[in-house]
Structure formats: C-alpha cells, structure tokens
Design a protein around this motif. Sequence first.
Motif, PDB file in Angstrom:
ATOM      1  N   VAL A  20       0.839  -1.198   0.000  1.00 30.95           N
ATOM      2  CA  VAL A  20       0.000   0.000   0.000  1.00 30.95           C
ATOM      3  C   VAL A  20       0.875   1.250   0.000  1.00 30.95           C
ATOM      4  CG1 VAL A  20      -1.816   1.252   1.218  1.00 30.95           C
ATOM      5  CG2 VAL A  20      -1.787  -1.258   1.246  1.00 30.95           C
ATOM      6  N   GLU A  21       0.617   2.126  -0.963  1.00 30.58           N
ATOM      7  CA  GLU A  21       1.317   3.412  -1.068  1.00 30.58           C
ATOM      8  C   GLU A  21       2.843   3.239  -1.121  1.00 30.58           C
ATOM      9  OE1 GLU A  21       0.029   6.787  -1.156  1.00 30.58           O
ATOM     10  OE2 GLU A  21      -1.708   5.634  -1.836  1.00 30.58           O
ATOM     11  N   GLU A  22       3.298   2.168  -1.773  1.00 31.48           N
ATOM     12  CA  GLU A  22       4.744   1.898  -1.890  1.00 31.48           C
ATOM     13  C   GLU A  22       5.410   1.913  -0.515  1.00 31.48           C
ATOM     14  OE1 GLU A  22       6.403   1.235  -4.933  1.00 31.48           O
ATOM     15  OE2 GLU A  22       4.312   1.068  -5.592  1.00 31.48           O
ATOM     16  N   ASN A  23       4.664   1.511   0.507  1.00 31.66           N
ATOM     17  CA  ASN A  23       5.134   1.645   1.879  1.00 31.66           C
ATOM     18  C   ASN A  23       4.870   0.389   2.686  1.00 31.66           C
ATOM     19  OD1 ASN A  23       5.502   2.312   4.606  1.00 31.66           O
ATOM     20  ND2 ASN A  23       4.563   4.316   4.453  1.00 31.66           N
ATOM     21  N   VAL A  24       3.598   0.102   2.983  1.00 31.91           N
ATOM     22  CA  VAL A  24       3.220  -0.977   3.895  1.00 31.91           C
ATOM     23  C   VAL A  24       2.947  -2.259   3.110  1.00 31.91           C
ATOM     24  CG1 VAL A  24       1.544  -1.750   5.608  1.00 31.91           C
ATOM     25  CG2 VAL A  24       2.229   0.664   5.530  1.00 31.91           C
ATOM     26  N   TYR A  25       3.633  -3.338   3.502  1.00 31.73           N
ATOM     27  CA  TYR A  25       3.434  -4.627   2.833  1.00 31.73           C
ATOM     28  C   TYR A  25       2.811  -5.627   3.802  1.00 31.73           C
ATOM     29  CZ  TYR A  25       4.365  -8.991   0.321  1.00 31.73           C
ATOM     30  OH  TYR A  25       4.238 -10.204  -0.312  1.00 31.73           O
ATOM     31  N   HIS A  26       1.634  -6.142   3.425  1.00 30.92           N
ATOM     32  CA  HIS A  26       0.926  -7.181   4.168  1.00 30.92           C
ATOM     33  C   HIS A  26       0.972  -8.448   3.316  1.00 30.92           C
ATOM     34  CE1 HIS A  26      -2.113  -9.452   6.253  1.00 30.92           C
ATOM     35  NE2 HIS A  26      -2.520  -8.437   7.002  1.00 30.92           N
ATOM     36  N   PRO A  27       1.696  -9.496   3.753  1.00 36.51           N
ATOM     37  CA  PRO A  27       1.868 -10.677   2.910  1.00 36.51           C
ATOM     38  C   PRO A  27       0.756 -11.701   3.015  1.00 36.51           C
ATOM     39  CG  PRO A  27       3.148 -10.937   4.895  1.00 36.51           C
ATOM     40  CD  PRO A  27       2.498  -9.567   4.981  1.00 36.51           C
ATOM     41  N   GLY A  61      11.483  -6.112  -6.988  1.00 36.10           N
ATOM     42  CA  GLY A  61      11.699  -4.849  -7.690  1.00 36.10           C
ATOM     43  C   GLY A  61      11.352  -3.610  -6.899  1.00 36.10           C
ATOM     44  N   ILE A  62      11.154  -3.729  -5.580  1.00 37.94           N
ATOM     45  CA  ILE A  62      10.798  -2.561  -4.773  1.00 37.94           C
ATOM     46  C   ILE A  62      11.534  -2.615  -3.437  1.00 37.94           C
ATOM     47  CG2 ILE A  62       8.477  -2.340  -5.751  1.00 37.94           C
ATOM     48  CD1 ILE A  62       7.491  -3.572  -3.088  1.00 37.94           C
ATOM     49  N   ASP A  63      11.573  -1.482  -2.767  1.00 38.48           N
ATOM     50  CA  ASP A  63      12.088  -1.407  -1.411  1.00 38.48           C
ATOM     51  C   ASP A  63      10.911  -1.157  -0.467  1.00 38.48           C
ATOM     52  OD1 ASP A  63      14.816  -1.712  -2.113  1.00 38.48           O
ATOM     53  OD2 ASP A  63      14.938   0.407  -2.646  1.00 38.48           O
ATOM     54  N   VAL A  64      10.521  -2.179   0.274  1.00 38.95           N
ATOM     55  CA  VAL A  64       9.428  -2.049   1.239  1.00 38.95           C
ATOM     56  C   VAL A  64       9.893  -1.173   2.392  1.00 38.95           C
ATOM     57  CG1 VAL A  64       7.967  -3.300   2.876  1.00 38.95           C
ATOM     58  CG2 VAL A  64       8.445  -4.276   0.615  1.00 38.95           C
ATOM     59  N   LYS A  65       9.056  -0.241   2.790  1.00 44.29           N
ATOM     60  CA  LYS A  65       9.394   0.643   3.910  1.00 44.29           C
ATOM     61  C   LYS A  65       8.886   0.089   5.247  1.00 44.29           C
ATOM     62  CE  LYS A  65       9.320   4.846   1.072  1.00 44.29           C
ATOM     63  NZ  LYS A  65       8.981   4.164  -0.207  1.00 44.29           N
ATOM     64  N   THR A  66       7.684  -0.514   5.215  1.00 47.83           N
ATOM     65  CA  THR A  66       7.064  -1.016   6.437  1.00 47.83           C
ATOM     66  C   THR A  66       6.572  -2.437   6.188  1.00 47.83           C
ATOM     67  OG1 THR A  66       6.310   1.224   6.991  1.00 47.83           O
ATOM     68  CG2 THR A  66       5.276  -0.608   8.163  1.00 47.83           C
ATOM     69  N   LEU A  67       7.111  -3.389   6.936  1.00 47.61           N
ATOM     70  CA  LEU A  67       6.752  -4.800   6.759  1.00 47.61           C
ATOM     71  C   LEU A  67       5.862  -5.258   7.911  1.00 47.61           C
ATOM     72  CD1 LEU A  67       7.098  -7.537   5.317  1.00 47.61           C
ATOM     73  CD2 LEU A  67       9.112  -7.921   6.769  1.00 47.61           C
ATOM     74  N   LEU A  68       4.763  -5.912   7.567  1.00 44.09           N
ATOM     75  CA  LEU A  68       3.912  -6.562   8.554  1.00 44.09           C
ATOM     76  C   LEU A  68       4.301  -8.037   8.587  1.00 44.09           C
ATOM     77  CD1 LEU A  68       0.528  -4.811   7.681  1.00 44.09           C
ATOM     78  CD2 LEU A  68       2.261  -4.138   9.355  1.00 44.09           C
ATOM     79  N   VAL A  69       4.736  -8.498   9.753  1.00 40.44           N
ATOM     80  CA  VAL A  69       5.386  -9.804   9.881  1.00 40.44           C
ATOM     81  C   VAL A  69       4.443 -10.833  10.488  1.00 40.44           C
ATOM     82  CG1 VAL A  69       7.372 -11.028  10.816  1.00 40.44           C
ATOM     83  CG2 VAL A  69       7.551  -8.582  10.308  1.00 40.44           C
ATOM     84  N   PRO A  70       4.104 -11.916   9.766  1.00 37.27           N
ATOM     85  CA  PRO A  70       3.307 -12.990  10.365  1.00 37.27           C
ATOM     86  C   PRO A  70       4.140 -13.729  11.410  1.00 37.27           C
ATOM     87  CG  PRO A  70       3.315 -13.112   7.943  1.00 37.27           C
ATOM     88  CD  PRO A  70       4.409 -12.179   8.351  1.00 37.27           C
ATOM     89  N   LEU A  71       3.865 -13.476  12.687  1.00 34.44           N
ATOM     90  CA  LEU A  71       4.718 -14.000  13.756  1.00 34.44           C
ATOM     91  C   LEU A  71       4.602 -15.503  13.941  1.00 34.44           C
ATOM     92  CD1 LEU A  71       4.581 -11.494  16.743  1.00 34.44           C
ATOM     93  CD2 LEU A  71       6.167 -11.572  14.829  1.00 34.44           C
ATOM     94  N   HIS A  72       3.379 -16.027  13.798  1.00 32.23           N
ATOM     95  CA  HIS A  72       3.167 -17.432  14.153  1.00 32.23           C
ATOM     96  C   HIS A  72       1.994 -17.987  13.355  1.00 32.23           C
ATOM     97  CE1 HIS A  72       2.681 -21.037  16.591  1.00 32.23           C
ATOM     98  NE2 HIS A  72       1.391 -20.738  16.703  1.00 32.23           N
ATOM     99  N   ALA A  73       2.172 -19.208  12.811  1.00 29.18           N
ATOM    100  CA  ALA A  73       1.110 -19.818  12.020  1.00 29.18           C
ATOM    101  C   ALA A  73       1.327 -21.324  11.927  1.00 29.18           C
ATOM    102  CB  ALA A  73       1.093 -19.219  10.613  1.00 29.18           C
ATOM    103  N   VAL A  78      13.266  -9.251   3.168  1.00 25.57           N
ATOM    104  CA  VAL A  78      12.571  -8.025   2.756  1.00 25.57           C
ATOM    105  C   VAL A  78      13.406  -6.791   3.081  1.00 25.57           C
ATOM    106  CG1 VAL A  78      10.491  -6.624   3.051  1.00 25.57           C
ATOM    107  CG2 VAL A  78      10.317  -9.114   2.994  1.00 25.57           C
ATOM    108  N   ARG A  79      14.105  -6.826   4.229  1.00 29.62           N
ATOM    109  CA  ARG A  79      14.983  -5.724   4.646  1.00 29.62           C
ATOM    110  C   ARG A  79      14.257  -4.380   4.748  1.00 29.62           C
ATOM    111  NH1 ARG A  79      18.966  -9.216   2.870  1.00 29.62           N
ATOM    112  NH2 ARG A  79      21.050  -8.893   3.755  1.00 29.62           N
ATOM    113  N   ALA A  80      13.038  -4.405   5.228  1.00 26.53           N
ATOM    114  CA  ALA A  80      12.320  -3.146   5.453  1.00 26.53           C
ATOM    115  C   ALA A  80      12.888  -2.445   6.678  1.00 26.53           C
ATOM    116  CB  ALA A  80      10.837  -3.418   5.652  1.00 26.53           C
ATOM    117  N   PRO A  81      13.013  -1.126   6.649  1.00 24.00           N
ATOM    118  CA  PRO A  81      13.556  -0.400   7.799  1.00 24.00           C
ATOM    119  C   PRO A  81      12.733  -0.563   9.066  1.00 24.00           C
ATOM    120  CG  PRO A  81      13.493   1.014   5.869  1.00 24.00           C
ATOM    121  CD  PRO A  81      12.745  -0.236   5.516  1.00 24.00           C
ATOM    122  N   GLN A  82      11.400  -0.723   8.925  1.00 26.03           N
ATOM    123  CA  GLN A  82      10.556  -0.894  10.102  1.00 26.03           C
ATOM    124  C   GLN A  82       9.617  -2.079   9.903  1.00 26.03           C
ATOM    125  OE1 GLN A  82       8.458   2.778  10.753  1.00 26.03           O
ATOM    126  NE2 GLN A  82       7.578   2.854   8.704  1.00 26.03           N
ATOM    127  N   ALA A  83       9.387  -2.809  10.984  1.00 31.75           N
ATOM    128  CA  ALA A  83       8.556  -4.006  10.925  1.00 31.75           C
ATOM    129  C   ALA A  83       7.657  -4.071  12.155  1.00 31.75           C
ATOM    130  CB  ALA A  83       9.433  -5.246  10.846  1.00 31.75           C
TER     131      ALA A  83
END
Length: 218
Positions: A128-135, A144-156, A171-176
């Motif tokens: 979303v908005e070249e920023n937040v990634y929800h997998p 091909g992109i640099d994710v700024k904010t990663l939402l991390v599935p902790l447990h499944a 992913v190497r996003a600066p914030q997670a």
Amino acid sequence: MKLTKYTHSCVRLQKEGHVLVIDPGTFSEAEEALAGAHAVLITHEHPDHVDAPTLLEALRGNPELRVHAPARLAAELAGKAGDDGGRVHAVEPDTSFEAGGFAVRSFGGQHALIHPLVPVVANIGYLVEENVYHPGDSFVVPHGIDVKTLLVPLHAPWSKVGEVVDFVVAVRAPQAYPIHDALLNELGRGLVEGHIGRIGGKYGATYTSLAPRESVEV
C-alpha cells in the motif's frame, strides 16, 4: 499514514480522510476496524482473515465501501452481497490498482503450505502506497521494490521461527510490526520477537511490537 493494528492479521490505514482495512477476520475486532472504511483488501479466504458476515453487513450499511480479494473469494462475496454494481473486485498477482484513495500493488498468488492434505488456496500480498506490505499467509518477498514497512506474520500452522526471521531479513524493510499473532501466548511472543529484533536488526530492520488497537505513523 496512520496504521492501527487489531488482533491477529487485521490492520487499518488512514490517510487524508481515507480509510483502508486489510484482513478483518474472525479473530479481529472486525466491526470496529471496518467502521467508516472506504476499501477493504482481503489476502485470502480463511476465516481468520475475513469475517464474511461482518464484512457483508458493512457492505450493506456503507454504499461507499469497496472490497478487493482473490477471484474465488470475490465471486463468493459478490454473490452473497447481491453485488451487481462493481463493489467487489477480483485481484490477481502482479497488478496495480486504486482502493479507497490508496495506491495498491499485489504480489504472490498462493497460500503457504500447511500440510499436503490441506488444500492450498489463493493468497495475495498487498503493498500500500509503496510503503506498507501485508503478505497474508505467505513469505512472498515483493520483487523490484524497497518495502518501507513490513507486517510480519509471527506465528502460524504453516511456519517456523527461522522462516519468520528469514522473511524479515529477505525483505529488509527499515521498520517491521507484527501480524498473525493471535495464537501466541506472551512467552511465545517474547521468543519470536526476540529473534526478529536481534537478527533482523543486523540487516537494518527495526522491529516494534504493537498491541491490538495500538497505532503508529508510517
């Protein structure tokens, strides 16, 4: 953008008067998250990611609301909603579209394997908005992109701690921030988050835990 985490995998994004909700599932405060929303993104059809009765009620009560989901789920929701006005949209991987005033890109296509005897369903990750990634339920790394904010599935049921850490590193996003965490107790959360923070930090990722209903600016 303002990002608000709800229980499990649901997040609400707000920007310039627009509201976008991702994965309002049965483990989440779905009705609260959907209040006043302009668009909803659903990663896949499992109930912990889409509370169908609550979402359908929101569609009936909010004429402005639009829903975007994988094709089979979109068709099912449209049928139940009696949608003939194009309010429920099917999403394919590797596409770009606008949802409720937000720019969205889609990735992936398949849910992570739980077990060979458990059918695999479609899963779309959203940027979303070249920023937040929800997998959703996958460890698909956007290409091909640099994710700024990663939402991390902790447990499944489909993952282990090493895979979660490797996803953050890849992913190497600066914030997670955490998602998919409703099945963890505090001991398990501390273990997983400790590994993510320590190892992810070596690769430039700052991990921050969020409680349900807690918000951050991203």
